[in-house]
Design a protein around this motif. Structure first.
Motif, PDB file in Angstrom:
ATOM      1  N   TRP A 476       0.898  -1.130   0.003  1.00 37.72           N
ATOM      2  CA  TRP A 476       0.094   0.042   0.027  1.00 37.72           C
ATOM      3  C   TRP A 476       0.900   1.179  -0.067  1.00 37.72           C
ATOM      4  O   TRP A 476       0.402   2.160  -0.767  1.00 37.72           O
ATOM      5  CB  TRP A 476      -0.835   0.052   1.113  1.00 37.72           C
ATOM      6  CG  TRP A 476      -1.813   1.192   1.154  1.00 37.72           C
ATOM      7  CD1 TRP A 476      -1.948   2.171   2.001  1.00 37.72           C
ATOM      8  CD2 TRP A 476      -3.010   1.307   0.617  1.00 37.72           C
ATOM      9  NE1 TRP A 476      -2.864   3.243   1.519  1.00 37.72           N
ATOM     10  CE2 TRP A 476      -3.574   2.470   0.881  1.00 37.72           C
ATOM     11  CE3 TRP A 476      -3.611   0.553  -0.496  1.00 37.72           C
ATOM     12  CZ2 TRP A 476      -5.012   2.934   0.366  1.00 37.72           C
ATOM     13  CZ3 TRP A 476      -4.941   1.078  -0.854  1.00 37.72           C
ATOM     14  CH2 TRP A 476      -5.499   2.190  -0.792  1.00 37.72           C
ATOM     15  N   VAL A 477       2.053   1.251   0.677  1.00 39.75           N
ATOM     16  CA  VAL A 477       2.663   2.435   0.906  1.00 39.75           C
ATOM     17  C   VAL A 477       3.683   2.655  -0.190  1.00 39.75           C
ATOM     18  O   VAL A 477       4.197   3.738  -0.631  1.00 39.75           O
ATOM     19  CB  VAL A 477       3.544   2.691   2.085  1.00 39.75           C
ATOM     20  CG1 VAL A 477       2.456   2.822   3.424  1.00 39.75           C
ATOM     21  CG2 VAL A 477       4.447   1.592   2.277  1.00 39.75           C
ATOM     22  N   TRP A 478       3.805   1.408  -1.078  1.00 38.22           N
ATOM     23  CA  TRP A 478       4.936   1.747  -2.294  1.00 38.22           C
ATOM     24  C   TRP A 478       4.128   2.303  -3.175  1.00 38.22           C
ATOM     25  O   TRP A 478       2.776   2.455  -3.071  1.00 38.22           O
ATOM     26  CB  TRP A 478       5.079   0.231  -2.596  1.00 38.22           C
ATOM     27  CG  TRP A 478       5.740  -0.147  -3.856  1.00 38.22           C
ATOM     28  CD1 TRP A 478       7.205  -0.055  -4.120  1.00 38.22           C
ATOM     29  CD2 TRP A 478       5.120  -0.810  -5.207  1.00 38.22           C
ATOM     30  NE1 TRP A 478       7.392  -0.431  -5.459  1.00 38.22           N
ATOM     31  CE2 TRP A 478       5.920  -1.012  -6.006  1.00 38.22           C
ATOM     32  CE3 TRP A 478       3.903  -1.128  -5.463  1.00 38.22           C
ATOM     33  CZ2 TRP A 478       6.082  -1.299  -7.275  1.00 38.22           C
ATOM     34  CZ3 TRP A 478       3.564  -1.634  -6.564  1.00 38.22           C
ATOM     35  CH2 TRP A 478       4.667  -1.599  -7.626  1.00 38.22           C
ATOM     36  N   ASP A 479       4.661   2.642  -4.419  1.00 36.95           N
ATOM     37  CA  ASP A 479       3.810   2.878  -5.604  1.00 36.95           C
ATOM     38  C   ASP A 479       4.647   2.381  -7.053  1.00 36.95           C
ATOM     39  O   ASP A 479       5.902   1.852  -6.816  1.00 36.95           O
ATOM     40  CB  ASP A 479       3.692   4.359  -5.981  1.00 36.95           C
ATOM     41  CG  ASP A 479       5.170   5.292  -6.290  1.00 36.95           C
ATOM     42  OD1 ASP A 479       5.048   5.153  -7.336  1.00 36.95           O
ATOM     43  OD2 ASP A 479       5.918   5.657  -5.399  1.00 36.95           O
ATOM     44  N   PRO A 480       4.018   2.407  -7.888  1.00 35.75           N
ATOM     45  CA  PRO A 480       4.638   1.595  -9.023  1.00 35.75           C
ATOM     46  C   PRO A 480       5.739   2.154  -9.822  1.00 35.75           C
ATOM     47  O   PRO A 480       6.477   1.515 -10.671  1.00 35.75           O
ATOM     48  CB  PRO A 480       3.527   1.470  -9.940  1.00 35.75           C
ATOM     49  CG  PRO A 480       2.486   1.559  -9.138  1.00 35.75           C
ATOM     50  CD  PRO A 480       2.496   2.568  -8.155  1.00 35.75           C
ATOM     51  N   GLY A 481       6.112   3.547  -9.442  1.00 36.90           N
ATOM     52  CA  GLY A 481       7.125   4.166  -9.949  1.00 36.90           C
ATOM     53  C   GLY A 481       8.637   3.702  -9.419  1.00 36.90           C
ATOM     54  O   GLY A 481       9.585   4.178  -9.626  1.00 36.90           O
ATOM     55  N   LEU A 482       8.721   2.995  -8.036  1.00 39.35           N
ATOM     56  CA  LEU A 482       9.686   2.887  -7.001  1.00 39.35           C
ATOM     57  C   LEU A 482      10.070   1.521  -7.349  1.00 39.35           C
ATOM     58  O   LEU A 482       9.352   0.540  -7.078  1.00 39.35           O
ATOM     59  CB  LEU A 482       9.112   2.999  -5.700  1.00 39.35           C
ATOM     60  CG  LEU A 482      10.171   2.724  -4.545  1.00 39.35           C
ATOM     61  CD1 LEU A 482      11.442   3.717  -4.929  1.00 39.35           C
ATOM     62  CD2 LEU A 482       9.948   2.861  -3.260  1.00 39.35           C
ATOM     63  N   PHE A 483      11.301   1.327  -8.121  1.00 39.71           N
ATOM     64  CA  PHE A 483      11.834  -0.070  -8.409  1.00 39.71           C
ATOM     65  C   PHE A 483      12.443  -0.552  -7.129  1.00 39.71           C
ATOM     66  O   PHE A 483      12.644   0.046  -6.110  1.00 39.71           O
ATOM     67  CB  PHE A 483      12.935   0.216  -9.551  1.00 39.71           C
ATOM     68  CG  PHE A 483      12.068   0.250 -10.859  1.00 39.71           C
ATOM     69  CD1 PHE A 483      11.913  -0.553 -11.585  1.00 39.71           C
ATOM     70  CD2 PHE A 483      11.936   1.559 -11.192  1.00 39.71           C
ATOM     71  CE1 PHE A 483      11.228  -0.482 -12.962  1.00 39.71           C
ATOM     72  CE2 PHE A 483      11.262   1.909 -12.521  1.00 39.71           C
ATOM     73  CZ  PHE A 483      10.920   0.914 -13.032  1.00 39.71           C
ATOM     74  N   VAL A 484      13.040  -1.971  -7.271  1.00 47.90           N
ATOM     75  CA  VAL A 484      13.447  -2.591  -6.167  1.00 47.90           C
ATOM     76  C   VAL A 484      14.820  -1.967  -5.532  1.00 47.90           C
ATOM     77  O   VAL A 484      15.050  -2.106  -4.482  1.00 47.90           O
ATOM     78  CB  VAL A 484      13.697  -4.138  -6.470  1.00 47.90           C
ATOM     79  CG1 VAL A 484      14.641  -4.297  -7.653  1.00 47.90           C
ATOM     80  CG2 VAL A 484      13.647  -4.985  -5.322  1.00 47.90           C
ATOM     81  N   ASP A 485      15.584  -1.257  -6.331  1.00 42.64           N
ATOM     82  CA  ASP A 485      16.531  -0.815  -6.002  1.00 42.64           C
ATOM     83  C   ASP A 485      16.678   0.783  -5.427  1.00 42.64           C
ATOM     84  O   ASP A 485      17.504   1.438  -5.042  1.00 42.64           O
ATOM     85  CB  ASP A 485      17.826  -0.481  -7.219  1.00 42.64           C
ATOM     86  CG  ASP A 485      17.306  -0.023  -8.345  1.00 42.64           C
ATOM     87  OD1 ASP A 485      16.102   0.528  -8.295  1.00 42.64           O
ATOM     88  OD2 ASP A 485      18.186   0.478  -9.173  1.00 42.64           O
ATOM     89  N   GLY A 486      15.258   1.129  -5.304  1.00 40.73           N
ATOM     90  CA  GLY A 486      15.072   2.304  -4.640  1.00 40.73           C
ATOM     91  C   GLY A 486      15.117   3.527  -5.701  1.00 40.73           C
ATOM     92  O   GLY A 486      14.673   4.631  -5.383  1.00 40.73           O
TER      93      GLY A 486
END
Length: 554
Positions: A476-486
């Motif tokens: 929920w606090v993630w968003d699709p623009g944030l990749f696994v490497d930050g």
């Protein structure tokens, strides 16, 4: 829901998650194995990066529906314009579904879906009247191929200029009418923030019956998603009935008739099936009867063997790309099955082939012989991907790949047409750690990219990776623009970000039955749908859980 029992909305979620990670992760204590400690340290780093990113994420542009006595939807619609003085709509025993010729299939499907929800209607009528649901093909006035508009007066009118938009509009209407037979007057205008919104099912490891697969397709469509990726082969099985190589077909598999049934059902709900046969690794089921094609290392230490078993199904899962017979076998498989699926895409896999090329000197020799002086072993996987992509493209389809197979630079470059599903930042290590190509390196070369971040888009039913399953609150606090490497893509390349999926992996196919998987999968799927359609801005997670409960499941 069990995971909300200890939920404290007064403490920011990232703080709670970080506190939990500094103690234990999914049951992996601080004093656990070396691998467990590595996972723990990496997860702590990821949690810290996600905490920072979440704090600095600007609000999304989602415009959730205000109360207005309008029932909830999941995901929320983008815009609701109430109309003062409009009589509103009432569904009663005389209500019908009226459709133009282009929307007849959607009308019949909506009629079928309303009946078990206690709303019997028919799809056979020529002229609309008060109390009818009207489906019309036309311009929505919104510059998006999946957009739709719903006008609520004494009639309920869905307007869309594409089958996809009409499919989404009918699901919104279905969610509304399952909650209330009366709707206030107004107009809903809706469109997705991301063009690819989906669910992946790992049926290569754990076989799922046709009915179960169709039910998950139905869940995805209910949430206005548009893709379901079928991971059809892996360590435990090859799930298609092959006529060119019957020896590779597992006892539990889908017949050609089963596949047609799944495809027809998905098409009726506007869901595109993305098939994947993972190559040139994860091929245990294929190579069981082709042991002469297995890639074998020059050396294997105890640590090497442990890594092989953990990542790619052991040594027996990799095909020897220095052997011409390997290409003949793969060509046969692609030529047999790519035409079976009518969608736009075919997923080649290309992940977790080799992380330590010093163990495979034959690949280095093959690279220089085939591609010239200066070629590296990493060129072998790129050369394979480009070769296989040519076959896929010969059938008019676009190839897709996982990103980590291209982490070892060389002379060759992957074809820019390849759609990259970016799941891991590491070149052979833990997915959160750097070392491989970044998302921006792929988009800079022209690749469309899908954010498949290991955390939090993966849900694993068992095995080592299950220890770091992200709870729904982290999704929920993630968003699709944030990749696994930050990292995030620069503005100039953000248009190449297609979206994301929820990925179901069954590393241990005995850990959960298909029935046990449904509840945790649905919880996360609803969150992913909200993230990709309208974003989570302005909605608290407890409120969203309430909305999901109100909307229910088909």
């Amino acid at each position: 829901m069990a995971h909300l029992e200890s939920f404290d909305p007064t403490v920011p979620y990232n703080v709670r998650r970080f506190r939990g990670l500094t103690g234990s992760i999914g049951g992996v204590p601080e004093s656990s194995s070396h691998f467990g400690r590595r996972i723990r340290r990496a997860a702590v780093c990821f949690a810290a990066a996600t905490t920072w990113a979440a704090v600095h994420i600007p609000p999304t542009q989602a415009n959730p529906v205000a109360a207005q006595q309008l029932p909830s939807t999941v995901p929320s619609i983008q815009r609701w314009n109430p109309a003062a003085g409009e009589p509103g709509f009432t569904l009663d025993a005389e209500s019908r579904i009226v459709a133009d010729g282009a929307s007849d299939d959607a009308a019949r499907r909506l009629a079928e879906d309303l009946t078990p929800a206690g709303r019997p209607v028919t799809a056979d009528a020529d002229h609309d009247r008060p109390g009818d649901i009207v489906l019309r093909t036309g311009d929505t006035g919104i510059a998006d191929a999946e957009s739709y508009r719903i006008t609520v007066t004494d009639r309920l009118t869905i307007t869309a200029d594409s089958p996809a938009g009409m499919a989404h509009g009918t699901q919104t209407v279905l969610q509304w009418l399952r909650q209330s037979t009366t709707l206030p007057g107004g107009t809903a205008e809706d469109w997705p923030n991301y063009r690819e919104r989906g669910l992946m099912l790992d049926t290569g490891r754990e076989f799922f019956p046709v009915g179960w697969v169709k039910a998950r397709i139905r869940d995805a469509a209910y949430l206005r998603m548009n893709m379901v990726q079928l991971h059809l082969s892996d360590t435990q099985g090859f799930r298609l009935a092959s006529t060119s190589h019957p020896e590779i077909t597992s006892p539990e598999h889908y017949s050609a008739e089963d596949i047609r049934d799944i495809l027809d059902y998905a098409r009726s709900y506007g869901i595109e099936i993305v098939p994947e046969i993972d190559m040139p690794s994860h091929m245990n089921a294929i190579l069981a009867e082709h042991q002469d094609l297995v890639l074998r290392p020059a050396r294997t230490t105890t640590e090497d063997a442990a890594r092989d078993n953990m990542l790619a199904g052991g040594i027996g899962g990799k095909i020897d790309l220095t052997n011409p017979a390997a290409y003949r076998l793969i060509s046969d498989i692609l030529h047999e099955f790519v035409p079976m699926f009518p969608g736009r895409y075919w997923h080649l896999g290309c992940d977790e082939y080799v992380s330590d090329y010093t163990r495979y000197p034959q690949l280095s020799d093959y690279a220089t012989t085939t591609f010239g002086p200066g070629a590296t072993p990493g060129d072998v996987i790129i050369g394979f991907a480009n070769w296989a992509a040519d076959i896929v493209e010969s059938f008019g389809k676009t190839p897709r790949v996982w990103n980590d197979g291209f982490d070892h630079p060389g002379l060759l470059t992957p074809k820019p047409e390849l759609v990259v599903q970016y799941w891991s930042a590491s070149a052979g290590g833990l997915p959160w750690l750097p070392g491989g190509r970044t998302p921006e390196e792929f988009t800079r070369a022209g690749h469309p990219i899908l954010n498949a971040a290991f955390t939090p888009t993966y849900f694993t039913t068992g095995g080592t990776a299950a220890a770091v399953n992200a709870p729904p609150e982290l999704l929920w606090v993630w968003d699709p623009g944030l990749f696994v490497d930050g990292q995030r893509l620069p503005d100039s390349e953000r248009s190449l970000l297609r979206g994301s999926m929820l990925f179901l992996w069954c590393d241990d196919p005995t850990a959960m039955t298909p029935e046990q998987i449904v509840s945790p999968l649905r919880t996360r799927l609803a969150v992913m749908a909200q993230q990709l359609w309208a974003g989570t801005g302005g909605i608290g997670y407890p409120d969203f859980v309430g909305r999901t409960g109100a909307v229910g499941w088909p």
